[in-house]
Design a protein around this motif. Structure first.
Motif, PDB file in Angstrom:
ATOM      1  N   LEU A 154      44.401  -8.178 -33.024  1.00  0.00           N
ATOM      2  CA  LEU A 154      43.520  -7.689 -34.061  1.00  0.00           C
ATOM      3  C   LEU A 154      42.195  -7.281 -33.403  1.00  0.00           C
ATOM      4  O   LEU A 154      41.797  -6.240 -33.955  1.00  0.00           O
ATOM      5  CB  LEU A 154      43.506  -8.806 -35.289  1.00  0.00           C
ATOM      6  CG  LEU A 154      44.401  -9.086 -36.151  1.00  0.00           C
ATOM      7  CD1 LEU A 154      44.313 -10.695 -36.905  1.00  0.00           C
ATOM      8  CD2 LEU A 154      44.871  -8.059 -37.051  1.00  0.00           C
ATOM      9  N   GLU A 155      41.782  -7.893 -32.708  1.00  0.00           N
ATOM     10  CA  GLU A 155      40.501  -7.696 -31.853  1.00  0.00           C
ATOM     11  C   GLU A 155      40.598  -6.107 -31.269  1.00  0.00           C
ATOM     12  O   GLU A 155      39.872  -5.112 -31.475  1.00  0.00           O
ATOM     13  CB  GLU A 155      39.853  -8.713 -31.240  1.00  0.00           C
ATOM     14  CG  GLU A 155      39.442  -9.752 -31.974  1.00  0.00           C
ATOM     15  CD  GLU A 155      38.090  -9.557 -33.081  1.00  0.00           C
ATOM     16  OE1 GLU A 155      37.505  -8.945 -32.728  1.00  0.00           O
ATOM     17  OE2 GLU A 155      38.541  -9.986 -33.978  1.00  0.00           O
ATOM     18  N   HIS A 200      42.815  -3.966 -31.834  1.00  0.00           N
ATOM     19  CA  HIS A 200      43.337  -2.873 -32.864  1.00  0.00           C
ATOM     20  C   HIS A 200      41.922  -2.461 -33.550  1.00  0.00           C
ATOM     21  O   HIS A 200      42.029  -1.530 -33.992  1.00  0.00           O
ATOM     22  CB  HIS A 200      44.141  -3.325 -33.752  1.00  0.00           C
ATOM     23  CG  HIS A 200      45.562  -3.097 -33.161  1.00  0.00           C
ATOM     24  ND1 HIS A 200      46.302  -1.853 -33.034  1.00  0.00           N
ATOM     25  CD2 HIS A 200      46.546  -4.310 -32.879  1.00  0.00           C
ATOM     26  CE1 HIS A 200      47.530  -1.992 -32.384  1.00  0.00           C
ATOM     27  NE2 HIS A 200      47.546  -3.412 -32.504  1.00  0.00           N
ATOM     28  N   LYS A 201      41.075  -3.642 -33.825  1.00  0.00           N
ATOM     29  CA  LYS A 201      39.802  -3.117 -34.481  1.00  0.00           C
ATOM     30  C   LYS A 201      39.029  -2.026 -33.809  1.00  0.00           C
ATOM     31  O   LYS A 201      38.647  -0.917 -34.100  1.00  0.00           O
ATOM     32  CB  LYS A 201      38.836  -4.182 -34.767  1.00  0.00           C
ATOM     33  CG  LYS A 201      39.199  -5.113 -35.735  1.00  0.00           C
ATOM     34  CD  LYS A 201      38.239  -6.258 -35.926  1.00  0.00           C
ATOM     35  CE  LYS A 201      38.645  -7.424 -36.638  1.00  0.00           C
ATOM     36  NZ  LYS A 201      37.554  -8.389 -36.756  1.00  0.00           N
ATOM     37  N   VAL A 202      39.056  -2.105 -32.495  1.00  0.00           N
ATOM     38  CA  VAL A 202      38.130  -1.224 -31.662  1.00  0.00           C
ATOM     39  C   VAL A 202      38.812   0.047 -31.466  1.00  0.00           C
ATOM     40  O   VAL A 202      38.230   1.073 -31.418  1.00  0.00           O
ATOM     41  CB  VAL A 202      38.096  -1.889 -30.114  1.00  0.00           C
ATOM     42  CG1 VAL A 202      37.534  -1.080 -29.076  1.00  0.00           C
ATOM     43  CG2 VAL A 202      37.310  -3.197 -30.217  1.00  0.00           C
ATOM     44  N   THR A 251      41.040   1.148 -33.523  1.00  0.00           N
ATOM     45  CA  THR A 251      41.008   2.031 -35.024  1.00  0.00           C
ATOM     46  C   THR A 251      39.457   2.590 -35.104  1.00  0.00           C
ATOM     47  O   THR A 251      39.527   3.644 -35.423  1.00  0.00           O
ATOM     48  CB  THR A 251      41.247   0.714 -36.001  1.00  0.00           C
ATOM     49  OG1 THR A 251      42.640   0.406 -35.944  1.00  0.00           O
ATOM     50  CG2 THR A 251      41.310   1.770 -37.437  1.00  0.00           C
ATOM     51  N   GLN A 252      38.687   2.009 -34.633  1.00  0.00           N
ATOM     52  CA  GLN A 252      37.359   2.720 -34.784  1.00  0.00           C
ATOM     53  C   GLN A 252      37.084   4.043 -33.773  1.00  0.00           C
ATOM     54  O   GLN A 252      36.757   4.800 -34.245  1.00  0.00           O
ATOM     55  CB  GLN A 252      36.235   1.526 -34.146  1.00  0.00           C
ATOM     56  CG  GLN A 252      34.669   2.195 -34.568  1.00  0.00           C
ATOM     57  CD  GLN A 252      34.437   2.488 -35.924  1.00  0.00           C
ATOM     58  OE1 GLN A 252      34.602   1.615 -36.819  1.00  0.00           O
ATOM     59  NE2 GLN A 252      34.071   3.757 -36.199  1.00  0.00           N
ATOM     60  N   GLN A 259      38.997   6.552 -35.700  1.00  0.00           N
ATOM     61  CA  GLN A 259      38.078   7.010 -36.849  1.00  0.00           C
ATOM     62  C   GLN A 259      37.010   7.742 -36.261  1.00  0.00           C
ATOM     63  O   GLN A 259      36.619   8.868 -36.978  1.00  0.00           O
ATOM     64  CB  GLN A 259      37.508   6.064 -37.744  1.00  0.00           C
ATOM     65  CG  GLN A 259      38.603   5.197 -38.334  1.00  0.00           C
ATOM     66  CD  GLN A 259      38.047   3.859 -39.234  1.00  0.00           C
ATOM     67  OE1 GLN A 259      37.219   3.420 -38.809  1.00  0.00           O
ATOM     68  NE2 GLN A 259      38.837   3.502 -40.099  1.00  0.00           N
TER      69      GLN A 259
END
Length: 107
Positions: A52-53, A55-57, A59-60, A63
């Protein structure tokens, strides 16, 4: 993703979180081999938290790219993506191996 982080910091986060997820997945397999399924499941949960961590990076960064904030594709970034995909494969295989060990335990 905070502006105070460098591009290299961001990439290293993906690498570190992916490595940790892979390690947890391998530990889960080891615990399944000794029929410690509750502990194996905990390791898989920890692996998922690491993903999750990462993927957050990731995904950002995606974006950012959509919003025309481009990041240079470096060998280090390719390496980070390789780590992430490898760790995901190990986790998927760990889930299957644990399932097989559970089945063997029942039989």
């Amino acid at each position: 993703m905070k502006d105070s982080f460098t591009y290299e910091d961001i990439i290293m986060t993906i690498i570190a979180q992916s490595g940790e997820a892979r390690t947890y997945s391998m530990e889960a397999i080891k615990k399944a081999k000794t029929n410690e399924f509750d502990i194996a499941e905990e390791y898989l949960k920890k692996a998922n938290d690491c993903f999750l961590e990462a993927h957050k990076v990731q995904t950002q960064m995606i974006q950012d790219e959509i919003n025309n904030k481009k990041h240079e594709v470096t060998l280090l970034m390719v390496h980070a993506q390789d780590h992430l995909m490898n760790a995901m494969t190990v986790r998927e295989l760990a889930e299957e191996i644990i399932s097989l060990h559970k089945k063997l335990q029942k039989d």
